[in-house]
Design an enzyme around this catalytic site. Structure first.
Site, PDB file in Angstrom:
ATOM      1  N   SER A   1     -10.012  -6.791  -5.315  1.00 20.46           N
ATOM      2  CA  SER A   1     -10.205  -8.034  -6.008  1.00 20.46           C
ATOM      3  C   SER A   1      -9.294  -9.021  -5.340  1.00 20.46           C
ATOM      4  O   SER A   1      -9.168  -9.035  -4.234  1.00 20.46           O
ATOM      5  CB  SER A   1      -9.787  -7.991  -7.525  1.00 20.46           C
ATOM      6  OG  SER A   1     -10.233  -9.106  -8.204  1.00 20.46           O
ATOM      7  N   ASN A   2      -9.170 -10.073  -6.046  1.00 25.94           N
ATOM      8  CA  ASN A   2      -8.345 -11.315  -5.361  1.00 25.94           C
ATOM      9  C   ASN A   2      -7.588 -12.166  -6.167  1.00 25.94           C
ATOM     10  O   ASN A   2      -7.554 -11.545  -7.512  1.00 25.94           O
ATOM     11  CB  ASN A   2      -9.262 -12.246  -4.545  1.00 25.94           C
ATOM     12  CG  ASN A   2     -10.324 -12.907  -5.324  1.00 25.94           C
ATOM     13  OD1 ASN A   2     -10.080 -13.549  -6.142  1.00 25.94           O
ATOM     14  ND2 ASN A   2     -11.745 -12.617  -5.197  1.00 25.94           N
TER      15      ASN A   2
END
Ligand code: CTP
Length: 210
Positions: free
Chosen positions: A21-22
């Site tokens: 993810s980020n």
């Protein structure tokens, strides 16, 4: 007008307990949804995983992956006048998601990845007279990279922000952005709360449609 806003990161599963993810918190996209609703627009918000509660008066759709974001955006674009893609869609996902939690002794040290769909690119054929706004989160060559996105994704505007700053971009409550539009010089806005950036962006869209 009918606004469709995306927000937050996407999550791409490695196994049932791990994902790629980020750092997107969803704050910018949620602020845009709230601002548009407060100004009397009908708003649908498609959000990746965030800790933010669904805003009052906004139809919120929760998704997890880039693929699910694509399906949800495709479904809702035909009924919108404005698409604001503030989501930080993951560009890569594991080629395979393991059915069970992977044990360290049995796991390879490399992860095979494949590209996720580009949501904005995929819905471009549906644009017509709709206003499409993208976001560009960059850590270097911010305006040059954002300009490239404006042109390659044929957008009405790109909101560029330097996410390497500590007072702008991911996770924080303030943002400092530059609005890029075709044929006009970059418009750099002062550092301000994300809620204020959102109101200004919604007003800019209203002026464009007027
Ligand atoms: N975007 C999208 N689908 C993706 C990746 C990005 O729709 N798979 C959208 C984002 O919501 C944003 C815009 O495209 O509005 C630019 O996103 P960004 O991640 O900054 O750019 P990319 O096109 O993915 O290019 P790069 O990662 O190489 O900077």
């Amino acid at each position: 007008m009918r606004f469709l806003v995306t927000a937050g990161p996407t999550r791409e599963a490695i196994d049932p307990v791990r994902f790629l993810s980020n750092r997107s918190s969803g704050k910018m996209g949620f602020a845009v949804a709230v601002a548009a609703a407060a100004r009397g627009h009908v708003v649908t918000l498609i959000s990746g995983p965030t800790s933010l509660p669904s805003p009052a008066g906004v139809h919120t759709v929760r998704i997890e992956t880039a693929e699910q974001m694509l399906v949800a955006v495709r479904e809702h674009v035909p009924a919108c006048d404005v698409l604001i893609m503030a989501a930080a869609v993951a560009d890569w996902r594991p080629r395979q998601c393991a059915a069970q939690k992977q044990k360290k002794e049995a796991t390879a040290s490399t992860l095979e990845l494949e590209r996720t769909p580009d949501v904005l690119q995929s819905v471009l054929p549906l644009k017509g007279a709709r206003v499409f706004v993208g976001f560009a989160a960059e850590t270097e060559h911010v305006l040059a990279y954002a300009q490239r996105k404006l042109e390659s994704k044929k957008l009405d505007a790109v909101v560029a922000n330097d996410v390497s700053r500590t007072d702008a971009g991911f996770e924080v409550d303030t943002n400092q952005v530059t609005l890029l539009t075709p044929g006009a010089p970059p418009d750099t806005w002062a550092l301000m709360p994300k809620s204020a950036v959102a109101v200004r962006l919604v007003k800019w869209v209203e002026a464009l449609r007027r």
